[in-house]
Design a protein around this motif. Sequence first.
Motif, PDB file in Angstrom:
ATOM      1  N   VAL A 143       0.869  -1.186   0.000  1.00  0.00           N
ATOM      2  CA  VAL A 143       0.000   0.000   0.000  1.00  0.00           C
ATOM      3  C   VAL A 143       0.906   1.236   0.000  1.00  0.00           C
ATOM      4  CG1 VAL A 143      -1.953   1.159   1.102  1.00  0.00           C
ATOM      5  CG2 VAL A 143      -1.607  -1.293   1.479  1.00  0.00           C
ATOM      6  N   ARG A 234      -9.745  -0.251   2.546  1.00  0.00           N
ATOM      7  CA  ARG A 234      -9.799   1.220   2.482  1.00  0.00           C
ATOM      8  C   ARG A 234      -9.180   1.848   3.724  1.00  0.00           C
ATOM      9  NH1 ARG A 234     -15.362   3.497   0.005  1.00  0.00           N
ATOM     10  NH2 ARG A 234     -14.025   5.335  -0.050  1.00  0.00           N
ATOM     11  N   GLN A 237      -5.446   1.774   3.273  1.00  0.00           N
ATOM     12  CA  GLN A 237      -5.026   2.844   2.358  1.00  0.00           C
ATOM     13  C   GLN A 237      -5.002   4.199   3.072  1.00  0.00           C
ATOM     14  OE1 GLN A 237      -7.683   2.569  -1.015  1.00  0.00           O
ATOM     15  NE2 GLN A 237      -7.120   0.438  -1.387  1.00  0.00           N
ATOM     16  N   LYS A 241      -1.599   6.238   3.561  1.00  0.00           N
ATOM     17  CA  LYS A 241      -1.550   7.518   2.840  1.00  0.00           C
ATOM     18  C   LYS A 241      -0.877   8.601   3.691  1.00  0.00           C
ATOM     19  CE  LYS A 241      -4.495  11.008   0.653  1.00  0.00           C
ATOM     20  NZ  LYS A 241      -5.890  11.398   0.330  1.00  0.00           N
TER      21      LYS A 241
END
Length: 243
Positions: A143, A234, A237, A241
């Motif tokens: 990721v 999600r 992520q 991020k």
Amino acid sequence: MTIVGKHIVLTGGASGLGLELLKQLHNENEISVIARASTGLDNLRRSFDGVHVYEADLADLQSVETAADLLVRSGKKIDVLINNAAVQYTPHFLAEDFRYETIKREIDINFTSVCSLIYLLLPNLLQPNPSMIVNINSGLGLVPKTSSAVYCATKGALNLLSKSLAYQLESTNIEVKQVFLPLLDTAMTKGRGAAKISAGQASAEIIGGMQEPGDTIDVGKVKLLRLILRIAPRLAQTIMKAG
């Protein structure tokens, strides 16, 4: 594979994780290091008897070819190839300090040289006895984060390369393993992140994993990342991020 009495070729063994791997493997194995000229490499030569050093800037593919040719012509079989060397440039593409020339260097060191060394050293890896290719990856190969876009891309590419290569070599004596690292406390990560693990701890986990079944070695918090990625991709992520 028991990692004793083996000839191990290690890239980037003069500092950081590579140096820790060398320290932990040196006493019971024969080590060949491929690394660029540096003060760290000079110190390595003085500190470790019997280590074979092949100088090569992994961003210079001609230099990589020369080092690989010397290894092949030495006639030494290779039991383990550890592709460890990597660089990471953190500026965003929109940042004033982003340097265009780092794109090619990062790709060549982190990915192209890995492909090249695997291919060029195959003659010494293909042998009657079991051998192993170990590609050192990162949780960012699973990721990505916002910064270090090229680094993340090279690690994603390394992930797919390792999987495909394992398919190609499954009828040979060569096993392909991939190591996924969390943030380590090394010079490359100085000033970045928190809750880092030491290179020594990571090395011990890697060496232990090399001697166990399975094609992946998840170190430290990567085990948790993989779990989150499986049940809530999600969320994984979002966490990465901001990493």
